[in-house]
Design an enzyme around this catalytic site. Structure first.
Site, PDB file in Angstrom:
ATOM      1  N   GLY A  40       0.843  -1.199   0.000  1.00 22.76           N
ATOM      2  CA  GLY A  40       0.000   0.000   0.000  1.00 22.76           C
ATOM      3  C   GLY A  40       0.869   1.236   0.000  1.00 22.76           C
ATOM      4  CB  SER A  44      -2.261   2.786   2.380  1.00 23.40           C
ATOM      5  OG  SER A  44      -1.175   1.925   2.641  1.00 23.40           O
ATOM      6  N   GLY A  45      -2.296   2.712   5.860  1.00 24.64           N
ATOM      7  CA  GLY A  45      -2.795   1.997   7.036  1.00 24.64           C
ATOM      8  C   GLY A  45      -2.052   0.704   7.365  1.00 24.64           C
ATOM      9  CE  LYS A  46       2.863   0.420   3.739  1.00 20.62           C
ATOM     10  NZ  LYS A  46       2.402   1.794   3.427  1.00 20.62           N
ATOM     11  CD  GLU A 173       7.686   0.354   4.908  1.00 24.45           C
ATOM     12  OE1 GLU A 173       8.749   0.768   4.399  1.00 24.45           O
ATOM     13  OE2 GLU A 173       6.604   0.932   4.803  1.00 24.45           O
TER      14      GLU A 173
END
Ligand code: ATP
Ligand code: MG
Length: 287
Positions: A40, A44-46, A173
């Protein structure tokens, strides 16, 4: 039917004082032993989704959470954050936040988590050494964790969660500051974890590595799950390109070749798959 190990049903979450939810009506089942990649754009809210699964939302962040979050079919809220700790390891997006500050060198930093789990002293040394070798950070053993570069901190943060050997890895990440070789090493370790039956929930932008290693892919856009499922279905969906989602080079090449009139099989996403298709095509032409 396989029951989801972690089930989210119609989950909507709004941070305190925020105007709109950061996760909107999210439904998905994460099964044991699978490798999920979350994609995303920025914001985006990850990370928010990771925090919901780990239980930091709403416990730590407060705000308003509606819908159901289940862990082994029981509401996640029935567990305290420390009860969840042995089951769920979380590698934070910012590795600096992961450093405990309780120990002044990397070796002891990684040992610290094992001490907290009550592992016998004699076993700790060997386990830490094994993990440091696996993650290629032996040379950092005597360094102060706060004095490392971002990429080094990232590797130490990953190693310190790896040492705890939780059932579920939530990894946000982990390779953002790593070079291709070290990124590949992280994916290789994650692949081994998966083979050992661990569940992996990974936020990651390196799409070629995801196309090679993940099982399922989830795509978030402005807090909504816009696409999800088996990686071959999701990552071959060329319409995601218009939604600013990175796709594997193979998907783009396959699309270009199809538009040029070539008969390219559906759902190719890795270079190896493309190579096999092209070889078959060349063979067909030359016969
Ligand atoms: N602690 C917070 N308080 C209020 N709003 C927040 C908080 N953390 C994140 N947000 C908002 O929630 C939305 C989703 O943020 P989140 O960090 O989950 O996205 P992300 O996909 O992880 O982004 P990135 O790619 O930058 O890491 C954004 O609009 C962000 O501004
Ligand atoms: Mg994030």
């Amino acid at each position: 039917m396989v029951m989801g190990l972690i089930d989210l049903k119609n989950v909507t979450y709004t941070y305190p004082l925020a105007d709109e939810p950061s996760i909107k009506d999210f439904t998905y089942s994460f099964e044991q032993g699978k490798f999920y990649a979350i994609l995303g754009a920025n914001e985006s809210g990850k990370t928010t989704l990771c925090n919901i699964i780990r239980g930091f939302i709403p416990d730590f962040f407060q705000g308003e959470l509606t819908g159901e979050v289940l862990f082994n079919q029981e509401p996640l809220s029935h567990y305290t954050l420390s009860e969840l700790a042995p089951y769920m390891g979380y590698v934070f997006q910012n590795p600096f936040n992961q450093i405990t500050g309780a120990r002044d060198n990397v070796f002891e930093e990684i040992a610290y988590g094992l001490e907290n789990l009550g592992v016998a002293k004699g076993d700790i040394e060997k386990q830490v050494k094994d993990i440091m070798e696996m993650t290629n950070i032996m040379s950092l053993a005597d360094k102060n964790p706060f004095e490392l570069s971002g990429g080094q901190q990232q590797r130490v943060a990953f190693a310190s969660i790896l040492a705890l050997s939780p059932d579920i890895f939530i990894i946000d990440e982990p390779t953002s500051q790593l070079d291709p070789q070290e990124s590949e090493r992280i994916f290789d370790i994650i692949h081994q974890l998966k083979n050992a039956g661990k569940t992996i929930i990974l936020v990651e932008h390196k799409i070629e590595l995801i196309s090679e290693y993940a099982d399922e892919v989830l795509v978030l856009e402005e807090g909504r799950l816009i696409c999800s499922g088996k990686k071959h279905d999701v990552l071959s969906d060329i319409s995601l390109k218009e939604r600013q989602i990175d796709l594997p080079e193979t998907t783009l090449l396959a699309d270009a070749l199809r538009k040029a009139g070539y008969n390219i099989p559906e759902k190719l996403i890795t270079k190896e798959e493309m190579k096999a298709a092209l070889m078959a095509h060349i063979k067909g032409v030359s016969q």
